[in-house]
Design an enzyme around this catalytic site. Structure first.
Site, PDB file in Angstrom:
ATOM      1  N   ASP A  78      -8.939  15.031   7.872  1.00 55.96           N
ATOM      2  CA  ASP A  78      -7.492  14.828   7.876  1.00 55.96           C
ATOM      3  C   ASP A  78      -7.127  14.134   9.193  1.00 55.96           C
ATOM      4  OD1 ASP A  78      -5.019  16.605   6.293  1.00 55.96           O
ATOM      5  OD2 ASP A  78      -4.555  15.464   8.109  1.00 55.96           O
ATOM      6  N   LEU A  79      -6.184  13.223   9.111  1.00 55.85           N
ATOM      7  CA  LEU A  79      -5.798  12.504  10.348  1.00 55.85           C
ATOM      8  C   LEU A  79      -5.112  13.411  11.360  1.00 55.85           C
ATOM      9  CD1 LEU A  79      -4.474   8.898   9.627  1.00 55.85           C
ATOM     10  CD2 LEU A  79      -6.748   9.651  10.292  1.00 55.85           C
ATOM     11  N   SER A 127       2.904  -2.376   9.082  1.00 58.79           N
ATOM     12  CA  SER A 127       3.840  -2.573   7.968  1.00 58.79           C
ATOM     13  C   SER A 127       5.020  -3.462   8.333  1.00 58.79           C
ATOM     14  CB  SER A 127       4.371  -1.200   7.544  1.00 58.79           C
ATOM     15  OG  SER A 127       5.479  -1.341   6.695  1.00 58.79           O
ATOM     16  N   GLY A 177      -5.678   6.458  -1.935  1.00 55.53           N
ATOM     17  CA  GLY A 177      -4.393   5.796  -2.167  1.00 55.53           C
ATOM     18  C   GLY A 177      -4.568   4.468  -2.906  1.00 55.53           C
ATOM     19  N   LEU A 186      -6.144   3.360   6.625  1.00 52.20           N
ATOM     20  CA  LEU A 186      -5.087   3.186   5.621  1.00 52.20           C
ATOM     21  C   LEU A 186      -4.312   4.473   5.374  1.00 52.20           C
ATOM     22  CD1 LEU A 186      -7.002   1.077   2.912  1.00 52.20           C
ATOM     23  CD2 LEU A 186      -5.982   0.340   5.065  1.00 52.20           C
ATOM     24  N   ALA A 187      -4.785   5.590   5.904  1.00 49.60           N
ATOM     25  CA  ALA A 187      -4.114   6.864   5.628  1.00 49.60           C
ATOM     26  C   ALA A 187      -2.763   6.916   6.330  1.00 49.60           C
ATOM     27  CB  ALA A 187      -4.981   8.031   6.090  1.00 49.60           C
ATOM     28  N   TYR A 193       9.306   6.578   9.516  1.00 50.49           N
ATOM     29  CA  TYR A 193       8.055   5.924   9.121  1.00 50.49           C
ATOM     30  C   TYR A 193       7.858   4.623   9.914  1.00 50.49           C
ATOM     31  CZ  TYR A 193       4.976   2.995   6.235  1.00 50.49           C
ATOM     32  OH  TYR A 193       3.982   2.149   5.799  1.00 50.49           O
ATOM     33  N   GLU A 213       7.803  -2.855   7.464  1.00 51.46           N
ATOM     34  CA  GLU A 213       8.884  -1.903   7.759  1.00 51.46           C
ATOM     35  C   GLU A 213       9.179  -1.855   9.273  1.00 51.46           C
ATOM     36  OE1 GLU A 213      10.554  -0.426   5.312  1.00 51.46           O
ATOM     37  OE2 GLU A 213      11.703   1.025   6.467  1.00 51.46           O
ATOM     38  N   TYR A 227       6.319  15.409  10.781  1.00 49.55           N
ATOM     39  CA  TYR A 227       5.020  15.271  10.113  1.00 49.55           C
ATOM     40  C   TYR A 227       4.620  13.797  10.017  1.00 49.55           C
ATOM     41  CZ  TYR A 227       1.482  15.177   6.508  1.00 49.55           C
ATOM     42  OH  TYR A 227       0.324  14.929   5.829  1.00 49.55           O
TER      43      TYR A 227
HETATM   44  P1  NAP Z   1      -0.645   5.449  -0.445  1.00 50.14           P
HETATM   45  O1  NAP Z   1      -0.972   5.066  -1.844  1.00 50.14           O
HETATM   46  O2  NAP Z   1       0.542   6.330  -0.182  1.00 50.14           O
HETATM   47  O3  NAP Z   1      -1.955   6.139   0.181  1.00 50.14           O
HETATM   48  C1  NAP Z   1      -1.905   6.868   1.375  1.00 50.14           C
HETATM   49  C2  NAP Z   1      -3.256   7.491   1.610  1.00 50.14           C
HETATM   50  O4  NAP Z   1      -3.205   8.259   2.828  1.00 50.14           O
HETATM   51  C3  NAP Z   1      -3.705   8.486   0.523  1.00 50.14           C
HETATM   52  O5  NAP Z   1      -5.075   8.362   0.330  1.00 50.14           O
HETATM   53  C4  NAP Z   1      -3.386   9.834   1.152  1.00 50.14           C
HETATM   54  O6  NAP Z   1      -4.150  10.900   0.652  1.00 50.14           O
HETATM   55  C5  NAP Z   1      -3.753   9.540   2.592  1.00 50.14           C
HETATM   56  N1  NAP Z   1      -3.211  10.494   3.542  1.00 50.14           N
HETATM   57  C6  NAP Z   1      -1.921  10.908   3.681  1.00 50.14           C
HETATM   58  N2  NAP Z   1      -1.812  11.792   4.675  1.00 50.14           N
HETATM   59  C7  NAP Z   1      -3.054  11.967   5.185  1.00 50.14           C
HETATM   60  C8  NAP Z   1      -3.607  12.774   6.217  1.00 50.14           C
HETATM   61  N3  NAP Z   1      -2.848  13.619   6.929  1.00 50.14           N
HETATM   62  N4  NAP Z   1      -4.928  12.690   6.476  1.00 50.14           N
HETATM   63  C9  NAP Z   1      -5.715  11.865   5.736  1.00 50.14           C
HETATM   64  N5  NAP Z   1      -5.262  11.108   4.728  1.00 50.14           N
HETATM   65  C10 NAP Z   1      -3.948  11.151   4.464  1.00 50.14           C
HETATM   66  O7  NAP Z   1      -0.447   4.147   0.473  1.00 50.14           O
HETATM   67  P2  NAP Z   1      -0.868   2.619   0.175  1.00 50.14           P
HETATM   68  O8  NAP Z   1       0.257   1.953  -0.538  1.00 50.14           O
HETATM   69  O9  NAP Z   1      -2.232   2.587  -0.365  1.00 50.14           O
HETATM   70  O10 NAP Z   1      -0.832   2.034   1.652  1.00 50.14           O
HETATM   71  C11 NAP Z   1      -1.997   2.099   2.495  1.00 50.14           C
HETATM   72  C12 NAP Z   1      -1.543   2.003   3.949  1.00 50.14           C
HETATM   73  O11 NAP Z   1      -0.853   0.777   4.154  1.00 50.14           O
HETATM   74  C13 NAP Z   1      -0.579   3.091   4.401  1.00 50.14           C
HETATM   75  O12 NAP Z   1      -0.855   3.365   5.756  1.00 50.14           O
HETATM   76  C14 NAP Z   1       0.785   2.445   4.276  1.00 50.14           C
HETATM   77  O13 NAP Z   1       1.710   3.055   5.169  1.00 50.14           O
HETATM   78  C15 NAP Z   1       0.455   1.029   4.659  1.00 50.14           C
HETATM   79  N6  NAP Z   1       1.299  -0.014   4.075  1.00 50.14           N
HETATM   80  C16 NAP Z   1       1.492  -0.064   2.739  1.00 50.14           C
HETATM   81  C17 NAP Z   1       2.240  -1.104   2.197  1.00 50.14           C
HETATM   82  C18 NAP Z   1       2.472  -1.212   0.708  1.00 50.14           C
HETATM   83  O14 NAP Z   1       3.373  -1.960   0.310  1.00 50.14           O
HETATM   84  N7  NAP Z   1       1.687  -0.548  -0.128  1.00 50.14           N
HETATM   85  C19 NAP Z   1       2.790  -2.083   3.039  1.00 50.14           C
HETATM   86  C20 NAP Z   1       2.536  -2.006   4.404  1.00 50.14           C
HETATM   87  C21 NAP Z   1       1.784  -0.982   4.922  1.00 50.14           C
HETATM   88  P3  NAP Z   1      -3.713  11.716  -0.703  1.00 50.14           P
HETATM   89  O15 NAP Z   1      -4.131  10.838  -1.851  1.00 50.14           O
HETATM   90  O16 NAP Z   1      -4.472  12.972  -0.583  1.00 50.14           O
HETATM   91  O17 NAP Z   1      -2.218  11.880  -0.630  1.00 50.14           O
HETATM   92  O1  G4F Z   2       9.526   1.017  -3.063  1.00 50.10           O
HETATM   93  P1  G4F Z   2      10.146   1.485  -1.820  1.00 50.10           P
HETATM   94  O2  G4F Z   2      10.200   2.953  -1.600  1.00 50.10           O
HETATM   95  O3  G4F Z   2       9.376   0.734  -0.647  1.00 50.10           O
HETATM   96  P2  G4F Z   2       9.728   0.498   0.897  1.00 50.10           P
HETATM   97  O4  G4F Z   2      10.753   1.436   1.395  1.00 50.10           O
HETATM   98  O5  G4F Z   2      10.013  -0.958   1.048  1.00 50.10           O
HETATM   99  O6  G4F Z   2       8.341   0.884   1.595  1.00 50.10           O
HETATM  100  C1  G4F Z   2       7.117   0.396   1.085  1.00 50.10           C
HETATM  101  O7  G4F Z   2       6.827  -0.849   1.674  1.00 50.10           O
HETATM  102  C2  G4F Z   2       6.614  -0.810   3.107  1.00 50.10           C
HETATM  103  C3  G4F Z   2       6.334  -2.246   3.552  1.00 50.10           C
HETATM  104  O8  G4F Z   2       7.534  -2.885   3.846  1.00 50.10           O
HETATM  105  C4  G4F Z   2       5.437   0.094   3.377  1.00 50.10           C
HETATM  106  F1  G4F Z   2       5.159   0.090   4.710  1.00 50.10           F
HETATM  107  C5  G4F Z   2       5.750   1.495   2.897  1.00 50.10           C
HETATM  108  O9  G4F Z   2       4.608   2.327   3.117  1.00 50.10           O
HETATM  109  C6  G4F Z   2       6.040   1.436   1.401  1.00 50.10           C
HETATM  110  O10 G4F Z   2       4.849   1.082   0.737  1.00 50.10           O
HETATM  111  O11 G4F Z   2      11.637   0.938  -1.697  1.00 50.10           O
HETATM  112  C7  G4F Z   2      11.930  -0.445  -1.813  1.00 50.10           C
HETATM  113  C8  G4F Z   2      13.449  -0.639  -1.876  1.00 50.10           C
HETATM  114  C9  G4F Z   2      14.210   0.106  -0.770  1.00 50.10           C
HETATM  115  O12 G4F Z   2      15.182  -0.738  -0.244  1.00 50.10           O
HETATM  116  C10 G4F Z   2      14.877   1.263  -1.485  1.00 50.10           C
HETATM  117  O13 G4F Z   2      16.101   1.688  -0.908  1.00 50.10           O
HETATM  118  O14 G4F Z   2      13.911  -0.077  -3.108  1.00 50.10           O
HETATM  119  C11 G4F Z   2      15.089   0.655  -2.863  1.00 50.10           C
HETATM  120  N1  G4F Z   2      15.258   1.658  -3.933  1.00 50.10           N
HETATM  121  C12 G4F Z   2      16.303   1.697  -4.792  1.00 50.10           C
HETATM  122  N2  G4F Z   2      16.168   2.747  -5.619  1.00 50.10           N
HETATM  123  C13 G4F Z   2      14.443   2.692  -4.203  1.00 50.10           C
HETATM  124  C14 G4F Z   2      15.015   3.379  -5.271  1.00 50.10           C
HETATM  125  N3  G4F Z   2      13.272   3.071  -3.648  1.00 50.10           N
HETATM  126  C15 G4F Z   2      12.647   4.168  -4.168  1.00 50.10           C
HETATM  127  N4  G4F Z   2      11.458   4.551  -3.649  1.00 50.10           N
HETATM  128  N5  G4F Z   2      13.183   4.869  -5.202  1.00 50.10           N
HETATM  129  C16 G4F Z   2      14.374   4.526  -5.799  1.00 50.10           C
HETATM  130  O15 G4F Z   2      14.841   5.182  -6.723  1.00 50.10           O
END
Ligand code: NAP
Ligand code: G4F
Length: 342
Positions: free
Chosen positions: A69-70, A136, A17, A91-92, A159, A138, A106
């Protein structure tokens, strides 16, 4: 003669990821042996880490990938026994909020129960390691900003609920078994490696394609949501620092700035010399049954205890992402022309 320090081994779930790929780069640069858990998929899913994956024979081969897999607890036990990591970064996740409404069970299984499977595997394999949980912002959901480590949770999606479970089980294992386990409560962080269905990357890819004449409209949902968008490479540095600290505790990583989706559109389109209002259309498919209106994080604890603070703020982040998407399209275009001409 002094003996060299033993090489540290880290296991990263979610290495394919966005964050996993940056964290793997960081740990390799610090001399770690890095092990990544990858899922079997019918097509390649390692694009984000291909550039750091060396042939097994290479002298500098320090990145190892393992199928797991988790959702498969017994596999996690054998894997931990095999690797014996010093640090585990979980991080998965099924990490898409909108998708979690379509696949709530799921999401609960992987994003929630997956964490306890991993923690139990650490115990079952008797591994003495430090554990990072990707919590998160969230989880704060409907609780108004600014949010910090003491802010009550009020999740607004399957989520968010699953992440609250993982947060508490991580704390519980810290208190119950003395495990060095920490929650990084990360606010949104983005990069050119961000998945294409998250709003920032969806916007910056569209900007590049519109500029290149490949797309003329961009469909989005709620433009009023407020987010605190930082730069992913800085956030993985924060994760690592959390595991190097003397005491395990939980930390917010954020920028403490507030921008709407509309602001992000403005920054991105403007950087390419375009007017977003000419291209953006509304599509209610992108609305969520319950929305998180505003997330803005107070990163004071991480600043004082870890010396961590964000450098790239949202306006600059949008520019970095647009530039990367424009450049990627250029390369793709040249590749296509080469193929057609050869
Ligand atoms: P991401 O790009 O969606 O990556 C998710 C990773 O989890 C991918 O490697 C995916 O594998 C793997 N995965 C999904 N389902 C799995 C399973 N059943 N078993 C093993 N691996 C699995 O997410 P990210 O943005 O890097 O975020 C990393 C972590 O931080 C996540 O837990 C996310 O919820 C959390 N988080 C993210 C943000 C953000 O803004 N980015 C903020 C707060 C928290 P594949 O590549 O095969 O799909
Ligand atoms: O980019 P988003 O899908 O991110 P969201 O929902 O904030 O979640 C991300 O951040 C979280 C941390 O707070 C992580 F935990 C989570 O794993 C993920 O990385 O949406 C951001 C905002 C939302 O309010 C959504 O309603 O953008 C708004 N939005 C408007 N149009 C959209 C769209 N979001 C998406 N994905 N696609 C749209 O077309």
């Amino acid at each position: 003669m002094t003996t060299p320090a033993p090489i540290k081994r880290a296991l990263i779930t979610g290495i394919t990821g966005q964050d996993g790929s940056y964290l793997a780069e960081l740990l390799l640069s610090k001399g770690y042996e890095v092990h990544g858990l990858i899922r079997r998929s019918s097509s390649f899913n390692t694009a984000r880490i291909d550039h750091i994956y060396q042939p097994a024979q290479a002298d500098d081969h320090r990145l190892f990938l393992h199928f797991a897999d988790l959702s498969d607890g017994s596999r996690l036990v054998t894997l931990l026994n095999e690797i014996q990591p010093h640090e585990v970064y979980n991080l998965a996740a099924q990490s898409h909020v909108r998708v979690s409404f379509d696949e709530p069970e799921y999401t609960g299984d992987v994003t929630g129960l997956g964490t306890i499977r991993l923690l139990e595997a650490i115990r079952a394999a008797h591994i003495d390691c430090r554990f990072y949980q990707a919590s998160s912002s969230e989880m704060f959901g409907a609780t108004p900003p600014p949010q910090n480590e003491e802010t009550p949770f009020y999740p607004r999606s399957p989520y968010g609920v699953a992440k609250v479970y993982s947060y508490w089980i991580t704390r519980n294992y810290r208190e119950a078994y003395g495990l060095f386990a920490v929650n990084g409560i990360l606010f949104n962080h983005e990069s050119p490696r961000r998945g294409g269905t998250f709003v920032t990357r969806k916007i910056t890819r569209a900007v590049a394609r519109i500029k290149a004449g490949l797309q003329s409209e961009l469909y989005l949902g709620n433009l009023d949501a407020v987010r605190d968008w930082g730069y992913a490479p800085e956030y993985v540095e924060g994760m690592w620092r959390m595991l190097q600290h003397d005491e395990p505790t939980d930390y917010v990583l954020a920028t403490n700035t507030a921008y709407t989706v509309r602001d992000f559109l403005q920054f991105s389109f403007e950087h390419a010399g375009l007017d977003w209002e000419k291209y953006v259309r509304f599509d209610d498919r992108y609305l969520r049954p319950t929305e998180v209106d505003a997330l803005v994080g107070d990163f004071g604890r991480a600043q004082s205890l870890l010396g961590w603070e964000p450098k790239v703020l949202t306006p600059r982040l949008a520019q970095i992402m647009v530039d990367a998407d424009v450049a990627a399209l250029d390369v793709e275009g040249r590749h296509y022309v080469d193929q057609v001409q050869s």
